[in-house]
Each structure stands twice: as C-alpha cells, then as structure tokens.
Design a protein around this motif. Structure first.
Motif, PDB file in Angstrom:
ATOM      1  N   TYR A  19       0.938  -1.535  -0.157  1.00  0.00           N
ATOM      2  CA  TYR A  19       0.308   0.208   0.182  1.00  0.00           C
ATOM      3  C   TYR A  19       1.070   0.967  -0.083  1.00  0.00           C
ATOM      4  N   ASN A  20       0.696   2.081  -1.315  1.00  0.00           N
ATOM      5  CA  ASN A  20       1.521   3.147  -0.921  1.00  0.00           C
ATOM      6  C   ASN A  20       0.725   4.498  -1.171  1.00  0.00           C
ATOM      7  N   ALA A  21       0.257   3.946  -1.500  1.00  0.00           N
ATOM      8  CA  ALA A  21      -1.162   5.639  -1.453  1.00  0.00           C
ATOM      9  C   ALA A  21      -1.150   6.250  -0.006  1.00  0.00           C
ATOM     10  N   SER A  22      -1.386   7.624  -0.252  1.00  0.00           N
ATOM     11  CA  SER A  22      -1.190   9.148   0.607  1.00  0.00           C
ATOM     12  C   SER A  22      -2.227   9.649   0.051  1.00  0.00           C
ATOM     13  N   GLY A  23      -2.782  10.496   1.248  1.00  0.00           N
ATOM     14  CA  GLY A  23      -4.150  11.404   0.800  1.00  0.00           C
ATOM     15  C   GLY A  23      -2.467  12.573   1.964  1.00  0.00           C
ATOM     16  N   ARG A  24      -2.820  14.218   0.911  1.00  0.00           N
ATOM     17  CA  ARG A  24      -1.538  15.608   1.669  1.00  0.00           C
ATOM     18  C   ARG A  24      -2.281  16.699   1.437  1.00  0.00           C
ATOM     19  N   VAL A  25      -2.719  17.196   2.131  1.00  0.00           N
ATOM     20  CA  VAL A  25      -3.236  18.142   2.211  1.00  0.00           C
ATOM     21  C   VAL A  25      -2.337  19.511   3.020  1.00  0.00           C
ATOM     22  N   VAL A  49      -9.248  17.190   4.383  1.00  0.00           N
ATOM     23  CA  VAL A  49      -9.101  16.563   5.592  1.00  0.00           C
ATOM     24  C   VAL A  49      -9.342  15.729   5.713  1.00  0.00           C
ATOM     25  N   GLU A  50     -10.920  15.021   5.713  1.00  0.00           N
ATOM     26  CA  GLU A  50     -11.644  14.039   5.986  1.00  0.00           C
ATOM     27  C   GLU A  50     -11.145  13.047   4.556  1.00  0.00           C
ATOM     28  N   ARG A  51     -10.119  13.589   3.215  1.00  0.00           N
ATOM     29  CA  ARG A  51     -10.275  12.896   1.964  1.00  0.00           C
ATOM     30  C   ARG A  51      -8.585  12.441   1.910  1.00  0.00           C
ATOM     31  N   ALA A  52      -7.958  13.230   2.413  1.00  0.00           N
ATOM     32  CA  ALA A  52      -6.778  12.889   2.592  1.00  0.00           C
ATOM     33  C   ALA A  52      -6.385  11.944   3.575  1.00  0.00           C
ATOM     34  N   VAL A  53      -7.086  11.757   4.857  1.00  0.00           N
ATOM     35  CA  VAL A  53      -7.124  10.833   5.809  1.00  0.00           C
ATOM     36  C   VAL A  53      -7.582   9.268   5.490  1.00  0.00           C
ATOM     37  N   ALA A  54      -8.637   9.655   4.722  1.00  0.00           N
ATOM     38  CA  ALA A  54      -9.587   8.222   3.652  1.00  0.00           C
ATOM     39  C   ALA A  54      -8.840   7.168   2.982  1.00  0.00           C
ATOM     40  N   VAL A  55      -7.427   8.578   2.611  1.00  0.00           N
ATOM     41  CA  VAL A  55      -6.281   8.178   1.631  1.00  0.00           C
ATOM     42  C   VAL A  55      -5.900   7.022   2.145  1.00  0.00           C
ATOM     43  N   SER A  56      -5.025   7.832   3.068  1.00  0.00           N
ATOM     44  CA  SER A  56      -3.135   7.578   3.672  1.00  0.00           C
ATOM     45  C   SER A  56      -4.110   6.549   4.866  1.00  0.00           C
ATOM     46  N   ALA A  57      -5.262   6.352   5.198  1.00  0.00           N
ATOM     47  CA  ALA A  57      -5.154   5.478   6.872  1.00  0.00           C
ATOM     48  C   ALA A  57      -6.418   4.376   6.286  1.00  0.00           C
ATOM     49  N   LEU A  58      -7.425   4.800   6.008  1.00  0.00           N
ATOM     50  CA  LEU A  58      -8.823   4.042   5.684  1.00  0.00           C
ATOM     51  C   LEU A  58      -8.356   3.181   4.525  1.00  0.00           C
ATOM     52  N   GLY A  59      -8.009   3.860   3.368  1.00  0.00           N
ATOM     53  CA  GLY A  59      -7.722   2.936   2.270  1.00  0.00           C
ATOM     54  C   GLY A  59      -6.776   1.919   2.512  1.00  0.00           C
ATOM     55  N   ALA A  60      -5.913   2.264   3.600  1.00  0.00           N
ATOM     56  CA  ALA A  60      -5.063   0.898   4.038  1.00  0.00           C
ATOM     57  C   ALA A  60      -5.589  -0.254   4.658  1.00  0.00           C
ATOM     58  N   PHE A  61      -6.545   0.883   5.268  1.00  0.00           N
ATOM     59  CA  PHE A  61      -6.948  -0.984   6.246  1.00  0.00           C
ATOM     60  C   PHE A  61      -7.839  -1.297   5.305  1.00  0.00           C
ATOM     61  N   GLY A 116      -2.904  10.674   8.860  1.00  0.00           N
ATOM     62  CA  GLY A 116      -3.088   9.646   8.778  1.00  0.00           C
ATOM     63  C   GLY A 116      -1.544   8.180   8.303  1.00  0.00           C
ATOM     64  N   LYS A 117      -0.803   9.322   8.989  1.00  0.00           N
ATOM     65  CA  LYS A 117       0.434   8.857   8.191  1.00  0.00           C
ATOM     66  C   LYS A 117       0.538   7.683   9.681  1.00  0.00           C
ATOM     67  N   PHE A 118      -0.160   8.505  11.123  1.00  0.00           N
ATOM     68  CA  PHE A 118       0.492   7.956  12.216  1.00  0.00           C
ATOM     69  C   PHE A 118      -1.194   6.950  12.904  1.00  0.00           C
ATOM     70  N   ALA A 119      -1.936   6.953  11.232  1.00  0.00           N
ATOM     71  CA  ALA A 119      -2.968   5.680  11.698  1.00  0.00           C
ATOM     72  C   ALA A 119      -2.712   4.501  10.943  1.00  0.00           C
ATOM     73  N   LEU A 120      -1.926   4.614   9.760  1.00  0.00           N
ATOM     74  CA  LEU A 120      -1.039   4.264   9.346  1.00  0.00           C
ATOM     75  C   LEU A 120      -0.010   2.913  10.032  1.00  0.00           C
TER      76      LEU A 120
END
Length: 233
Positions: A84-90, A102-114, A153-157
């Motif tokens: 999993y190499n996707a991440s969201g950044r704002v 912010v919701e979108r960025a965290v969704a890509v970095s963390a929820l997508g990984a889950f 997002g990255k802390f959650a990851l």
C-alpha cells in the motif's frame, strides 16, 4: 531462479518513484504484478516496460478496493504480496483547513490502507502465507507544522501496521511498515551537485522492500526506517 518466496503482487497507489522501482524489481524476480492507481494513464510506460497489469481504483472507497482485489486475482493470481503506497496530503494552517479535504486525505492514507489489509488478509489466511507492506513517512513518527492531515493519516497507518503485524504474523503473514524518512529522488527533485545521495534513491528503497520479502519468518521485521546518510535524526 528468484529467491523471492512469493509469486504474485498487487501494488496500490502505483506511480513513478517507489512503486515503479518496486514493480521493476519484482518483475525481474519473476513475480506477476498488478499495479493500481486512480489514474491508470500515468502507468502506461511502466506497463510497457514491465508487463505489469494496470488496474483502476480509488483506495478510499471500500467497494472499489474489494473489486480491484478480485480483478487482480483474475489477472495475476491471488496476490501473495500486497503493497500500500497511496497517501493523501493537504497542507495548511489548522484554522484554515477545509474539513472535507482533511477527511479525504485521511481516508486515502489510513482507511484505504485498512481496506487493503483486510482484503489481503482474507486471501492470505487460508494459506497461512503472504506479505503486506505499508509505505509510511517521517510524518508517521513526528508531525510537522501545517501538515496535520498527513500526520494524522500516517500515524494511523503505523498503528494499523503494528496491530496487523501482531495479529497476522503468528498466522504466517508478514506485515511490515517502512518509514521513508526523507525526500525521494526523482527527475523533478534531483540531488544537488554538492550533496550527492542526499535524497532517497527509489531503486534503493525498492531493494529494502525486496529484502523484507526475503526475511525468514524466525527474524521478521515489522518496521524499518530508511533515510539518506546525511539526514538528521
């Protein structure tokens, strides 16, 4: 003969840089690779060079992640390696950030990984074999000013990786989190002439991923940090 103990891979969040280098390295090692991104057009040259299978996905959408795993199964076989190499950044001041961004960025970095770890684990557990690698960042260890969504997002990851490793490793699945602590070299961001190797070479990072895949289960790493030799701690 390749000594990579897996035969099929799915890389989510594929593009130039780390994903491209890893795709090339796996393909040379005899691994069948599917590469997934929101914009598959940017993958054309990588597909031509490696024979990887391009797939479209929005990693923040659970249903799309489920679909891309099914497509990968049909095209390259059930993925034994999932990266999993996707991440969201704002970026921006906390007082000024748009909550929806912010919701979108965290969704890509963390929820997508889950979503990806869940889909991978469901397929790997019956065979008690597989490897899941999550690409982290400095922001998953220390948050920087004006970059709170990326840090969130990255802390959650990182937390996901640690929990998944403890749950899945005893069942034969290697979960690893790679902290990319520094800038990654690219055509747009080359090393300055007076500071050679001051950014991370994506080919060198890909080699670290392959070394993780080769680890014997008696000595698995759940986390590795990589940084340029000149980077301060």
């Amino acid at each position: 003969m390749s000594d990579i103990p897996y035969r099929s891979a799915l890389i989510i969040g594929a593009g130039p840089g780390i994903s491209a280098s890893l795709t090339k390295r796996l393909a040379v090692g005899g691994v069948s690779v599917a590469i997934a991104a929101r914009n598959v057009d940017k993958l054309a040259s990588l597909v031509d060079e490696t024979g990887a299978v391009p797939l479209q996905v929005d990693a923040s959408d659970a249903s799309q992640v489920g679909r891309v795993f099914m497509e990968a199964e049909k095209r390259v076989g059930t993925p034994e390696i999932v990266v999993y190499n996707a991440s969201g950044r704002v970026r921006g001041a906390i007082t000024e950030l748009d909550p929806s961004e912010v919701e979108r960025a965290v969704a890509v970095s963390a929820l997508g990984a889950f979503y990806c770890v869940q889909q991978a684990a469901r397929r790997m557990l019956p065979n008690k074999k597989g490897a899941i690698i999550l690409t982290g960042a400095t922001a998953g260890v220390k948050g920087f000013a004006l970059s709170s969504p990326f840090a969130m997002g990255k802390f959650a990851l990182r937390g996901l990786a640690q929990s998944a490793a403890r749950e899945l490793a005893p069942q034969g699945i290697h979960v690893a989190h790679v902290v990319i602590d520094g800038g990654v070299r690219s055509n747009m961001r080359p090393d300055p002439d007076d500071r050679p190797d001051s950014t991370l070479d994506p080919d060198a990072i890909a080699q670290v991923y392959v070394d993780l895949l080769r680890q014997h289960r008696s000595a698995w790493s759940w986390e590795i940090e990589v940084r340029p030799w000149v980077e301060t701690f």
